[in-house]
Motif scaffolding. Structure first.
Motif, short mmCIF file in Angstrom:
data_model
loop_
_atom_site.label_atom_id
_atom_site.label_comp_id
_atom_site.label_asym_id
_atom_site.label_seq_id
_atom_site.Cartn_x
_atom_site.Cartn_y
_atom_site.Cartn_z
N ASP A 123 12.62 84.27 91.09
CA ASP A 123 11.97 83.89 89.82
C ASP A 123 12.92 84.10 88.65
O ASP A 123 12.99 83.28 87.73
CB ASP A 123 10.68 84.69 89.60
CG ASP A 123 9.57 84.31 90.58
OD1 ASP A 123 9.61 83.19 91.15
OD2 ASP A 123 8.67 85.15 90.78
N ILE A 124 13.66 85.21 88.69
CA ILE A 124 14.64 85.49 87.63
C ILE A 124 15.73 84.42 87.65
O ILE A 124 16.13 83.88 86.62
CB ILE A 124 15.22 86.90 87.80
CG1 ILE A 124 14.14 87.95 87.52
CG2 ILE A 124 16.43 87.12 86.89
CD1 ILE A 124 14.48 89.36 87.95
N LEU A 125 16.19 84.08 88.86
CA LEU A 125 17.22 83.04 88.99
C LEU A 125 16.72 81.68 88.52
O LEU A 125 17.47 80.91 87.91
CB LEU A 125 17.72 82.97 90.43
CG LEU A 125 18.54 84.18 90.89
CD1 LEU A 125 18.72 84.16 92.40
CD2 LEU A 125 19.88 84.22 90.17
N LYS A 126 15.46 81.38 88.78
CA LYS A 126 14.88 80.10 88.32
C LYS A 126 14.99 80.00 86.80
O LYS A 126 15.32 78.95 86.25
CB LYS A 126 13.43 80.01 88.77
CG LYS A 126 12.76 78.69 88.45
CD LYS A 126 13.15 77.64 89.45
CE LYS A 126 12.35 76.38 89.22
NZ LYS A 126 12.91 75.25 89.91
N GLU A 127 14.73 81.13 86.10
CA GLU A 127 14.86 81.16 84.64
C GLU A 127 16.32 81.05 84.19
O GLU A 127 16.62 80.41 83.19
CB GLU A 127 14.26 82.45 84.08
CG GLU A 127 12.75 82.52 84.14
CD GLU A 127 12.22 83.84 83.61
OE1 GLU A 127 12.85 84.43 82.71
OE2 GLU A 127 11.16 84.27 84.10
N LEU A 128 17.23 81.68 84.95
CA LEU A 128 18.64 81.68 84.57
C LEU A 128 19.33 80.34 84.84
O LEU A 128 20.35 80.04 84.23
CB LEU A 128 19.39 82.80 85.31
CG LEU A 128 19.04 84.22 84.91
CD1 LEU A 128 19.73 85.23 85.83
CD2 LEU A 128 19.41 84.48 83.46
N LYS A 129 18.79 79.56 85.77
CA LYS A 129 19.33 78.24 86.13
C LYS A 129 20.84 78.28 86.44
O LYS A 129 21.64 77.61 85.79
CB LYS A 129 19.06 77.23 85.01
CG LYS A 129 17.60 76.98 84.74
CD LYS A 129 17.43 76.00 83.59
CE LYS A 129 16.02 75.63 83.33
NZ LYS A 129 15.15 76.65 82.81
N SER A 137 20.75 88.36 101.00
CA SER A 137 19.37 88.71 101.35
C SER A 137 18.58 87.48 101.81
O SER A 137 18.44 86.52 101.05
CB SER A 137 18.68 89.35 100.15
OG SER A 137 17.31 89.43 100.38
N PRO A 138 18.02 87.53 103.02
CA PRO A 138 17.25 86.38 103.50
C PRO A 138 16.08 85.99 102.60
O PRO A 138 15.84 84.81 102.38
CB PRO A 138 16.75 86.82 104.87
CG PRO A 138 17.70 87.86 105.30
CD PRO A 138 18.13 88.56 104.04
N HIS A 139 15.35 86.99 102.04
CA HIS A 139 14.20 86.62 101.21
C HIS A 139 14.65 85.99 99.89
O HIS A 139 13.99 85.11 99.36
CB HIS A 139 13.23 87.78 101.02
CG HIS A 139 13.69 88.88 100.14
ND1 HIS A 139 14.48 89.92 100.58
CD2 HIS A 139 13.48 89.11 98.82
CE1 HIS A 139 14.72 90.73 99.57
NE2 HIS A 139 14.15 90.27 98.49
N VAL A 140 15.80 86.39 99.38
CA VAL A 140 16.31 85.78 98.15
C VAL A 140 16.84 84.38 98.45
O VAL A 140 16.54 83.42 97.73
CB VAL A 140 17.40 86.65 97.49
CG1 VAL A 140 18.04 85.93 96.31
CG2 VAL A 140 16.82 87.99 97.06
N VAL A 141 17.62 84.25 99.52
CA VAL A 141 18.15 82.94 99.90
C VAL A 141 17.00 81.97 100.16
O VAL A 141 17.01 80.84 99.66
CB VAL A 141 19.08 83.06 101.13
CG1 VAL A 141 19.45 81.69 101.68
CG2 VAL A 141 20.34 83.85 100.77
#
Length: 191
Positions: A123-129, A137-141
């Motif tokens: 979710d943080i990465l979605k905002e950071l684009k 990490s499998p759950h992050v990937v």
């Protein structure tokens, strides 16, 4: 400007000493698991020990995986076409300690380049684009794949827990190789 984001643990910093210590404390075999779900294959004591150690100050003393990586990252941070951010999902949110760990390793970042905030990393990465994110990490990937976030997985003999995703995602055995393959870092090019 291309924003490039990096996970820290087992991407930049070597977590093997910390993880081996947990296995030694509990007398269990090192990573018989081939997936991220430790609770299905380890005792409650082992899972608790791992969680405790990941909250311990020892976490902030782990060495870099690749001794040349601080210089590579420092060079990338001087490029006007790139913005470098470090995004971690550590158990206890202590961005000051994470920042100091990066600086102690020779990575000349600024405090505002460290994202150690509550919430799901995807979710943080979605905002950071990001232009691309590097993680193990499998759950992050998986979260990045679901949210269409460009991701490259670091996957090697120390990360058996993520091998099941290799067929779904671009992956390399080291951050250096991933950066070279993506054309972000060229060892022959001095900046």
């Amino acid at each position: 400007m291309k924003r490039i984001t990096f996970d820290l643990d087992d991407v930049i910093f070597d977590m093997k000493p910390l993880i081996h210590r947990a296995f030694d404390i509990c007398g269990e075999s090192y990573f018989k698991s081939t997936d991220w779900d430790l609770t299905s294959c380890y005792s409650e004591e082992m899972v608790a020990t791992l969680r405790d150690l990941f909250g311990h100050d020892m976490l902030y003393t782990m060495p870099v995986l690749d001794p040349g990586m601080p210089e590579i990252l420092n060079n990338l941070m001087t490029r006007p076409d790139l913005e470098i951010l470090f995004v971690t999902e550590r158990k206890y949110k202590q961005p000051e300690k994470t920042f100091n760990q990066l600086r102690d390793a020779g990575i000349n970042c600024y405090f505002d380049q460290v994202y150690d905030k509550p919430g799901k990393k995807s979710d943080i990465l979605k905002e950071l684009k990001p232009y691309v994110h590097f993680d193990d990490s499998p759950h992050v990937v998986s979260g990045c794949l679901e949210k269409n976030i460009p991701v490259v997985m670091i996957s090697n003999n120390s990360t058996l827990y993520n091998h099941h995703l290799r067929s779904r995602v671009e992956h390399y055995n080291s951050l250096r190789r991933a950066l070279q393959a993506r054309g972000i870092y060229n060892p022959r090019e001095k900046r």
